[in-house]
Write an enzyme that holds these catalytic residues in place. Structure first.
Site, PDB file in Angstrom:
ATOM      1  N   CYS A 171       0.849  -1.189   0.000  1.00  0.00           N
ATOM      2  CA  CYS A 171       0.000   0.000   0.000  1.00  0.00           C
ATOM      3  C   CYS A 171       0.896   1.254   0.000  1.00  0.00           C
ATOM      4  O   CYS A 171       1.639   1.474  -0.940  1.00  0.00           O
ATOM      5  CB  CYS A 171      -0.930  -0.092   1.202  1.00  0.00           C
ATOM      6  SG  CYS A 171      -2.300   1.071   1.252  1.00  0.00           S
ATOM      7  N   ASP A 234      -8.612  -2.337  -8.177  1.00  0.00           N
ATOM      8  CA  ASP A 234      -8.172  -1.353  -7.181  1.00  0.00           C
ATOM      9  C   ASP A 234      -8.842  -0.018  -7.472  1.00  0.00           C
ATOM     10  O   ASP A 234      -8.625   0.585  -8.523  1.00  0.00           O
ATOM     11  CB  ASP A 234      -6.651  -1.212  -7.255  1.00  0.00           C
ATOM     12  CG  ASP A 234      -6.065  -0.449  -6.075  1.00  0.00           C
ATOM     13  OD1 ASP A 234      -6.671   0.560  -5.655  1.00  0.00           O
ATOM     14  OD2 ASP A 234      -4.986  -0.843  -5.596  1.00  0.00           O
ATOM     15  N   HIS A 267      -7.756  -3.514  -4.095  1.00  0.00           N
ATOM     16  CA  HIS A 267      -6.634  -2.983  -3.327  1.00  0.00           C
ATOM     17  C   HIS A 267      -6.483  -3.812  -2.051  1.00  0.00           C
ATOM     18  O   HIS A 267      -7.449  -4.261  -1.463  1.00  0.00           O
ATOM     19  CB  HIS A 267      -6.890  -1.518  -2.962  1.00  0.00           C
ATOM     20  CG  HIS A 267      -5.711  -0.870  -2.311  1.00  0.00           C
ATOM     21  ND1 HIS A 267      -4.582  -0.526  -3.015  1.00  0.00           N
ATOM     22  CD2 HIS A 267      -5.465  -0.542  -1.017  1.00  0.00           C
ATOM     23  CE1 HIS A 267      -3.691   0.007  -2.184  1.00  0.00           C
ATOM     24  NE2 HIS A 267      -4.201  -0.002  -0.976  1.00  0.00           N
TER      25      HIS A 267
END
Length: 299
Positions: A171, A234, A267
């Site tokens: 991330c 994502d 994500h």
């Protein structure tokens, strides 16, 4: 169900934890998982420390801060190849520590610096606004300085193998992987998990020119191959920006670098403590990570 869908955190409507949901998560919270992203139905992977040496350490950063870090390595004298583990926005919580132990089980000495602790440890928090304030205080030069300090400290340990070092991040930390691979010649390989590659489509001019180099702009500077692992679903990292990075790598002639897009993955698909966890894609990405590090750091 709580799902982190953006690299730098949620908008206020993305993620809301109420008193009831926090109560349901109580057992896991005491285990050190990030409050703001822990799914009620989570069954996170737990890697034991049998045969490993684990420790909470600290070492001086360039600005004088005593930087905390979690270390996991195989038992014995080594020397072992080193991998720096760069956290998500939630800091060095139980998931990141488990990543270190997973790497240690594979013969690596893994070090996870606590980049955000100058201000506050974000892991116990549920207030995303406060978490983003903490993350925002960790500017590019501070983060690169912390990585430099981590590399220096590792080089002084008798159990650390001389030579190239690996780096992986998730991330927020995925973006840092690209940046560090462009800055430090000692890095021999990087694996970036869904790190932002360019400013968000709705970024303000201030965010675009935030004093940090975006990965799409520094492909020419990469000093080591990087494997990028991204989700086709994502919501925070458009596939178009991933394709821009592929094009930038091709223009720079970085044939050793590769980007993999998992078409159905969201994500945070590797984060097994979140609802976003996609087991098949996560396992495939982990196998690719090990192959990347084994090739670059064990030969």
């Amino acid at each position: 169900m709580n799902v982190l869908i953006r690299p730098e955190g949620q908008t206020p409507d993305d993620l809301k934890l109420n008193r009831r949901s926090l109560g349901a998560l109580g057992g896991l919270l005491f285990s050190g998982y990030a409050v703001a992203a822990l799914a009620k139905e989570a069954k996170p992977i737990t890697t034991d420390a049998a045969g490993l040496v684990t420790a909470e350490v600290s070492y001086p950063a360039p600005d004088g801060f005593d930087l905390p870090a979690y270390v996991a390595r195989p038992g014995g004298d080594g020397p072992f190849p080193v991998v720096v583990v760069v956290s998500e926005i939630f800091g060095v919580h139980a998931y990141i520590k488990d990543i270190c132990r997973r790497l240690a089980k594979q013969g690596y000495a893994a070090i996870a610096p606590a980049f955000f602790n100058r201000v506050e440890d974000p892991a116990p928090l549920s207030d995303m606004q406060r978490i983003m304030q903490i993350v925002g205080a960790a500017n590019y030069e501070q983060v690169m300085g912390d990585i430099s300090a981590t590399l220096d400290w590792a080089s002084q340990q008798l159990w650390a193998r001389d030579g190239k070092v690996g780096i992986t991040g998730f991330c927020w930390g995925g973006k840092v992987v690209w940046q560090a691979a462009a800055r430090f010649a000692v890095i021999g390989a990087g694996v970036a998990w869904y790190g932002r590659l360019a400013p968000a489509p709705d970024a303000s001019p201030v965010q675009v020119s935030s004093g940090q180099p975006w990965p799409v702009d520094i492909a020419d500077d990469l000093k080591a191959p990087v494997l990028g692992l991204y989700g086709g679903q994502d919501q925070g990292i458009p596939v178009a920006s991933v394709e821009r990075m592929r094009e930038a790598l091709a223009r720079a002639g970085h044939t050793g670098s590769e980007i993999v897009i998992y078409p159905d993955a969201p994500h945070g698909f590797h984060a097994d403590y979140r609802a976003s966890y996609a087991e098949t894609d996560a396992k495939d990405g982990w196998a690719k990570l090990l192959a990347t590090f084994d090739k670059a750091l064990k030969n």
